[in-house]
Design an enzyme around this catalytic site. Structure first.
Site, short mmCIF file in Angstrom:
data_model
loop_
_atom_site.label_atom_id
_atom_site.label_comp_id
_atom_site.label_asym_id
_atom_site.label_seq_id
_atom_site.Cartn_x
_atom_site.Cartn_y
_atom_site.Cartn_z
N HIS A 56 0.84 -1.21 0.00
CA HIS A 56 0.00 0.00 0.00
C HIS A 56 0.87 1.26 0.00
O HIS A 56 1.27 1.77 1.04
CB HIS A 56 -0.92 0.00 1.23
CG HIS A 56 -2.00 1.04 1.16
ND1 HIS A 56 -3.28 0.81 1.63
CD2 HIS A 56 -2.01 2.30 0.68
CE1 HIS A 56 -4.02 1.89 1.44
NE2 HIS A 56 -3.26 2.81 0.87
N HIS B 174 1.45 5.21 -2.23
CA HIS B 174 0.96 6.18 -3.22
C HIS B 174 2.19 6.82 -3.85
O HIS B 174 2.91 7.55 -3.19
CB HIS B 174 0.07 7.24 -2.55
CG HIS B 174 -1.16 6.67 -1.92
ND1 HIS B 174 -2.37 6.59 -2.59
CD2 HIS B 174 -1.38 6.13 -0.70
CE1 HIS B 174 -3.28 6.03 -1.79
NE2 HIS B 174 -2.70 5.75 -0.64
N ARG C 258 2.03 8.64 -6.78
CA ARG C 258 1.61 9.95 -7.33
C ARG C 258 1.85 10.17 -8.81
O ARG C 258 1.50 11.23 -9.33
CB ARG C 258 2.28 11.10 -6.56
CG ARG C 258 2.16 11.03 -5.04
CD ARG C 258 0.73 11.10 -4.57
NE ARG C 258 0.62 11.26 -3.12
CZ ARG C 258 -0.48 10.96 -2.44
NH1 ARG C 258 -1.55 10.49 -3.06
NH2 ARG C 258 -0.54 11.13 -1.14
N ASN D 166 -4.99 6.19 -7.22
CA ASN D 166 -5.53 7.55 -7.22
C ASN D 166 -4.54 8.58 -7.74
O ASN D 166 -4.21 9.57 -7.10
CB ASN D 166 -6.04 7.94 -5.82
CG ASN D 166 -4.96 7.87 -4.75
OD1 ASN D 166 -3.93 7.23 -4.95
ND2 ASN D 166 -5.19 8.52 -3.63
N ASP E 62 -8.87 3.10 -3.21
CA ASP E 62 -8.33 3.63 -1.96
C ASP E 62 -8.28 5.16 -1.95
O ASP E 62 -7.95 5.79 -2.95
CB ASP E 62 -6.93 3.10 -1.68
CG ASP E 62 -6.41 3.64 -0.36
OD1 ASP E 62 -7.08 3.44 0.66
OD2 ASP E 62 -5.35 4.29 -0.35
N HIS F 225 -10.99 0.59 1.32
CA HIS F 225 -10.73 1.68 2.26
C HIS F 225 -12.03 1.88 3.03
O HIS F 225 -12.98 2.46 2.51
CB HIS F 225 -10.34 2.93 1.46
CG HIS F 225 -10.26 4.20 2.25
ND1 HIS F 225 -9.09 4.89 2.43
CD2 HIS F 225 -11.21 4.92 2.91
CE1 HIS F 225 -9.32 5.97 3.16
NE2 HIS F 225 -10.60 6.02 3.47
N HIS G 290 -5.36 -0.59 5.81
CA HIS G 290 -5.12 0.22 7.03
C HIS G 290 -6.22 0.14 8.09
O HIS G 290 -6.87 1.13 8.40
CB HIS G 290 -4.86 1.68 6.65
CG HIS G 290 -5.75 2.26 5.58
ND1 HIS G 290 -7.12 2.24 5.65
CD2 HIS G 290 -5.44 2.88 4.41
CE1 HIS G 290 -7.61 2.82 4.56
NE2 HIS G 290 -6.62 3.22 3.80
N ASP H 106 0.93 2.67 3.69
CA ASP H 106 0.08 3.75 3.19
C ASP H 106 0.91 5.01 2.95
O ASP H 106 0.48 6.12 3.23
CB ASP H 106 -1.09 4.02 4.15
CG ASP H 106 -2.18 4.87 3.50
OD1 ASP H 106 -2.09 5.16 2.28
OD2 ASP H 106 -3.13 5.25 4.21
N HIS I 39 3.15 14.22 0.40
CA HIS I 39 2.52 15.48 -0.01
C HIS I 39 3.57 16.57 0.01
O HIS I 39 4.57 16.48 0.73
CB HIS I 39 1.40 15.87 0.95
CG HIS I 39 0.19 15.01 0.84
ND1 HIS I 39 -0.62 15.00 -0.27
CD2 HIS I 39 -0.36 14.11 1.70
CE1 HIS I 39 -1.61 14.13 -0.09
NE2 HIS I 39 -1.47 13.57 1.09
ZN LIG Z 1 -6.91 4.43 2.27
#
Ligand SMILES: [Zn+2]
Lengths: 301, 433
Positions: free
Chosen positions: B61, B63, B65, B95, B153, B180, B233, B306, B310
């Site tokens: 899991h 991200h 980007r 995502n 997610d 999620h 999560h 997760d 950012h």
């Molecule tokens: Zn999530």
């Protein structure tokens, strides 16, 4: 109010009493803060609190500048942090912050060297309101400790309730909170001495009754069927006052929704100290500014 | 001469029930020999005395980007962060922008991974078009392009009818859905957990029941359809109980937990620290205890980070406006090892939750040190003490609540396909011959 000790609160309330003297003179001005610059940064509309801070600053001879952003800075692509950096570049001594986001004043105080006063942030706190409430109670009752106070309305979403629960507890008051179950937060029993959903029960033996302004838009969010049912169950009326102590007083932070959280007869009766609250608001804010700027007490509220 | 010899290490390989002092020999990109004492010469020899030698860690899991938010992270920078944290395989969430909801985006991501990543980067595909929860994404096409699972997610699949369709459809391609779990109508526009901290700070709180209720709903569906589902999560005591009961009944559920959810409580938010804002939120002490209990008894299968980088401008704003998520890849191993140091888990069980079990959950290759398998290996110094310095992270993200914290244990060498892709600074364990 979370950061203040009972001694801090007493000191502010004592100073407020002295400051009130200035407001009662013919020439309502003291030179104490001459040469100091105060910025009132109001990112949420509030004529009442902004005016109160403005008068407080001016009575102490500070230069007061009002900046109303009402949330527009973000839409112009300027972040709150950038905006604070810009304000700081103008070298103010103190920034008064009203913001719709919880914690905005705490964040701003991390981003700037100047003193920050919280004039109400989201659902979090409204410390000067709590201080002026306690000053008003003190004037009427000559003490705070041991008094029975009832705070009723939207306890969950009210910064006035939160600051008063914290502040009044520190001053030894016996706090009863009352509101519809949808407007009481989880663990509320840890924040007050008594919790009830019956206003009639809450007011029995009360020395002080504090109504909260009900946000009518919250009523529409299914926290309650409608204003009429709300006022029937949670509107303060003369019959409630009969159950309270004979010399009980009624407070409201304003602006009042007459006929919803409080009936007109109650607002106009001799127990109502609503206008004293407004007068004392200026005194408490003068004391706050004086202690932070004049007396060198470096602290964020 | 063979390529790589790792000597004297404590070899922990839960898939093969191995926890013993062993040498390991790698030729090209494959593990060729594991034995107590290997005397062969290799081009590179690593002395792993007092170190753990484990299967390359797998994080299902993250991200990354890319495409769309390269200013937050790229597949390249994310993969370097993974390598620095000891991970040799990750699964990237869908995502991105555009969302990975069709084969073209999947192919773009896998090609980028192939060309720029220093580790194995897998990707999930979205369950619904644009992660909007309205219509199924091109699941069959994405399966062909190589997605390893499906997930919306960031958002919960709120429509149970659509979820049923998605589960049935995805099962044709042996793809599991990663849920999620967050009931949006129960939770509203929240910032932290609903509880004492939200009372103190005035922030809108998300009720734990908003997670539990979705988990209960999904278990019901999984049991009814006899189709597996995986929970991302997990953060509440209620969720752990529900999953434990479901597993006892033989329902095909699996679950993961993040290091921050078993090491931090809502208290960490302090005075509006936006690096403690994530979804799901940090919960209460009893939730943390329950998550640890779930990891101890296997109710929770995997540890997953997760990892959610950012930019600083998305975190240095009003708390209610701040982005959700924290980076996790480079702090995961020491945080996970706290479970061993605190006596909750045996090293082999902990390594299993970071390697063999995530591999099994998503049917990925790797996660074990089989002879003949791809040489993805992580070497961990369980005693090394170090201080988290976000400015030195390999990830582009600096959003961590652990900045300045002292950690014990970390990955010191990360090997992918027989090649050292990461070596911790100042750790002189590598002797070329
Ligand atoms: Zn999530």
């Amino acid at each position: 109010m979370e950061d203040l000790t009972p001694e801090d609160i007493s000191q502010i309330l004592n100073t407020s009493k002295l400051m009130k003297g200035i407001s009662e003179r013919d020439v309502k001005k003291a030179p104490t803060l001459r040469g100091k610059t105060i910025i009132n940064m109001f990112a949420e509309p509030s004529t009442r609190t902004r005016t109160s801070f403005e008068i407080a600053g001016k009575r102490l001879s500070a230069d007061v500048i009002n900046i109303s952003t009402s949330g527009s800075s973000m839409s112009k692509g300027e972040s709150l942090k950038d905006m604070v950096a810009n304000l700081e570049a103008m070298r103010p001594d103190l920034i008064v912050v009203r913001h719709k986001s919880d914690g905005a004043p705490a964040m701003i105080s991390r981003w700037t060297n100047c003193t920050v006063v919280n004039a109400g942030d989201g659902r979090h706190e409204h410390p000067t309101q709590s201080l002026l409430d306690m000053m008003t109670i003190l004037e009427s009752k000559r003490k705070l400790e041991g008094l029975n106070v009832v705070i009723f309305g939207d306890i969950k979403n009210s910064r006035v309730a939160r600051s008063n629960m914290i502040g009044m507890k520190k001053m030894g008051m016996n706090i009863t909170v009352c509101g519809p179950k949808t407007m009481l937060p989880l663990y509320v029993e840890e924040m007050a001495d008594n919790v009830t959903t019956s206003l009639a029960d809450a007011v029995v033996g009360a020395d002080v009754i504090m109504a909260l302004r009900i946000q009518t838009e919250r009523l529409e969010k299914a926290k309650f069927p409608n204003a009429r049912e709300y006022s029937r169950l949670f509107g303060l009326t003369l019959s409630h006052l009969k159950k309270a102590k004979h010399n009980a007083i009624v407070l409201h932070p304003g602006p009042i929704n007459q006929g919803i959280e409080i009936s007109p007869e109650v607002v106009e009766g001799q127990w109502s100290v609503v206008l004293d609250q407004v007068t004392n608001g200026v005194a408490v804010r003068m004391a706050t500014l004086y202690l932070l700027l004049g007396a060198g007490l470096q602290k964020t509220e | 001469m063979d390529d790589l010899l790792i000597k004297n290490g404590r070899l922990i390989d839960p898939a093969n029930s191995m926890d013993a002092k062993m040498d390991i020999l790698v030729s090209k990109d494959k593990i060729v020999t594991i034995a107590p004492k290997i005397s062969a010469k290799a081009k590179t020899t690593i002395d792993a005395n007092k170190l753990w030698v484990t299967p390359g860690l797998i994080d299902i899991h993250v991200h990354f980007r890319e495409p769309g938010y390269e200013y937050k992270e790229t597949i390249e920078s994310g993969s370097k962060s993974a390598a620095a944290g000891g991970f040799t395989s990750v699964v990237a969430m869908a995502n991105t922008n555009p969302v990975n909801d069709c084969a073209q985006v999947t192919e773009f991501i896998l090609e980028k991974a192939n060309n720029t990543a220093v580790i194995n980067v897998h990707t999930v595909g979205a369950v619904t078009k644009g992660i909007k929860g309205e219509a199924l994404a091109e699941i069959g096409e994405m399966a062909k392009a190589g997605v390893v699972a499906l997930s919306d997610d960031g958002k919960c699949l709120m429509n149970p009818g659509l979820l049923r369709d998605a589960m049935e459809y995805a099962s044709m391609f042996d793809l599991v859905i990663l849920e999620h779990a967050e009931d949006q109508s129960l939770c509203g526009k929240w910032s932290i957990n609903e509880g004492r901290t939200s009372n103190r700070l005035g922030l809108v709180g998300a009720p734990a029941a908003g997670e539990d209720s979705i988990i209960a709903r999904d278990i019901t569906l999984s049991k009814y359809l006899n189709i597996p589902i995986h929970f991302c999560h997990v953060s509440t005591a209620g969720s752990v109980d529900l999953i434990r009961q479901a597993k006892k009944q033989g329902v095909l559920v699996t679950a993961e937990a993040t290091p921050h959810h078993f090491t931090l409580t809502e208290d960490a938010v302090g005075s509006y620290d936006t690096n403690c804002k994530m979804a799901p939120p940090l919960r209460s002490k009893s939730d943390v205890t329950a998550i640890i209990g779930g990891l101890m008894d296997g109710t929770i299968d995997c540890i997953a980070t997760d990892h959610a980088p950012h930019n600083v401008v998305e975190k240095e704003v009003e708390f209610d406006c701040a982005a959700f998520g924290i980076v996790g890849l480079e702090t995961a191993v020491p945080l996970a090892m706290s479970l061993v140091n605190d006596g909750h888990m045996k090293p082999s069980d902990l390594i299993g939750s970071l390697s063999s079990k995530p591999a099994k959950t998503l049917n990925l290759s790797g996660g074990s040190l089989d002879i003949g398998s791809q040489a993805d290996i992580t070497i961990i110094d369980p005693e090394l003490e170090w201080i988290v310095e976000p400015s030195k992270f390999a990830t582009k993200g600096r959003n961590t609540p652990f900045g300045g914290k002292r950690m014990r244990g970390r990955a010191v060498v990360t090997i992918v396909k027989g090649r050292v892709v990461y070596k911790f600074n100042g750790k002189d364990i590598d002797s070329d011959e």
